[in-house]
Enzyme design. Structure first.
Site, PDB file in Angstrom:
ATOM      1  N   ALA A  29       0.842  -1.202   0.000  1.00  0.00           N
ATOM      2  CA  ALA A  29       0.000   0.000   0.000  1.00  0.00           C
ATOM      3  C   ALA A  29       0.872   1.244   0.000  1.00  0.00           C
ATOM      4  O   ALA A  29       2.099   1.152  -0.145  1.00  0.00           O
ATOM      5  CB  ALA A  29      -0.910  -0.016   1.220  1.00  0.00           C
ATOM      6  N   ASN A  30       0.275   2.401   0.129  1.00  0.00           N
ATOM      7  CA  ASN A  30       1.030   3.656   0.224  1.00  0.00           C
ATOM      8  C   ASN A  30       0.366   4.571   1.241  1.00  0.00           C
ATOM      9  O   ASN A  30      -0.654   4.219   1.832  1.00  0.00           O
ATOM     10  CB  ASN A  30       1.128   4.314  -1.165  1.00  0.00           C
ATOM     11  CG  ASN A  30      -0.247   4.652  -1.713  1.00  0.00           C
ATOM     12  OD1 ASN A  30      -0.951   5.490  -1.167  1.00  0.00           O
ATOM     13  ND2 ASN A  30      -0.646   3.968  -2.786  1.00  0.00           N
ATOM     14  N   ARG A  31       0.932   5.742   1.440  1.00  0.00           N
ATOM     15  CA  ARG A  31       0.507   6.615   2.535  1.00  0.00           C
ATOM     16  C   ARG A  31      -0.638   7.553   2.197  1.00  0.00           C
ATOM     17  O   ARG A  31      -0.920   8.475   2.958  1.00  0.00           O
ATOM     18  CB  ARG A  31       1.692   7.458   3.020  1.00  0.00           C
ATOM     19  CG  ARG A  31       2.811   6.642   3.600  1.00  0.00           C
ATOM     20  CD  ARG A  31       3.882   7.549   4.200  1.00  0.00           C
ATOM     21  NE  ARG A  31       5.076   6.796   4.546  1.00  0.00           N
ATOM     22  CZ  ARG A  31       5.169   6.022   5.632  1.00  0.00           C
ATOM     23  NH1 ARG A  31       4.157   5.935   6.462  1.00  0.00           N
ATOM     24  NH2 ARG A  31       6.279   5.353   5.866  1.00  0.00           N
TER      25      ARG A  31
END
Ligand code: C5P
Length: 224
Positions: A29-31
């Site tokens: 995932a990412n932020r």
């Protein structure tokens, strides 16, 4: 009302990150928080648009007045977007994972005691913005992309505009020092074939309402 600048307009917004499964309990995932995309969906609805928000996993409430579809992966996001066509306007604010694990393990990966380390093989995800921008039959009249960059923001945005074929890129600096990722404020550049417009730093909600007004102007200009 002056606020109903998008009355009668069908709009799609993507927002949030995507989660790309590694095995049943792990993902890449990412932020991305989804704050900017959700704010755009809310502002567009407040301006009278018929809005569908396709959201990756976020911890935000569904915006009022917006049809929200929840997805996890990039492939699910693309399917949800395509199902909603035709629309007048698409705003792709989601931070879609560029790659996903090639094969999702059906069982949780285990340490087997031998010290062997699993190798993740990645494969490319579909590009939702590009798919919409280059759609042969159902291209929205206006396709807006985002560009999250950590360096030479405007140059990268210009290249992205050309490569993807969208009408407008909202470019922002997401380097750690900028505090944009997860934060409540943003400083954006609007990059289009007509040129670059740089906005002062402001709240993401303010970026959203100004962007909605800008979209209203563009639609009006195109109709003339
Ligand atoms: O190429 P890059 O990911 O930096 O482009 C960012 C823009 O493209 C954003 O608008 C993002 O929502 C969109 N995008 C997409 N699908 C992808 C990758 C990016 O819609 N797979």
């Amino acid at each position: 009302a002056a606020s109903a600048v998008l009355a009668g307009i069908r709009m799609l917004v993507t927002s949030g990150p995507t989660h790309e499964p590694i095995d049943p309990v792990r993902y890449l995932a990412n932020r991305s928080s989804g704050k900017q995309g959700h704010a755009i969906a809310a502002a567009a609805a407040a301006a009278g648009a018929d809005v569908t928000l396709v959201s990756g996993p976020v911890s935000l409430p569904d915006p009022p007045g917006v049809r929200t579809v929840h997805v996890e992966t990039a492939r699910q996001m693309l399917a949800a977007v395509e199902e909603r066509l035709p629309v007048d306007v698409a705003v792709c604010a989601a931070a879609v994972a560029d790659w996903r694990p090639e094969a999702e393990g059906s069982q949780k990966l285990k340490k087997d005691g031998s010290g062997a380390i699993p190798q993740l093989r990645l494969t490319e995800n579909p590009d939702i913005l590009q798919t919409l921008s280059q759609h042969h039959t159902l291209r929205p009249r206006l396709v807006v992309g985002f560009a999250a960059e950590t360096e030479t923001v405007i140059e990268h945005a210009r290249a992205k505009l050309a490569r993807k074929g969208c009408d407008l890129i909202v470019a922002n600096d997401v380097s750690a020092a900028s505090g944009v990722m997860g934060g409540d404020r943003n400083r954006v550049h609007l990059v289009s074939p007509e040129g670059v417009e740089t906005w002062a730093e402001m709240a993401k909600t303010e970026v959203a309402s100004r962007l909605v007004a800008h979209i209203g102007e563009r639609l009006k200009a195109a109709a003339r």
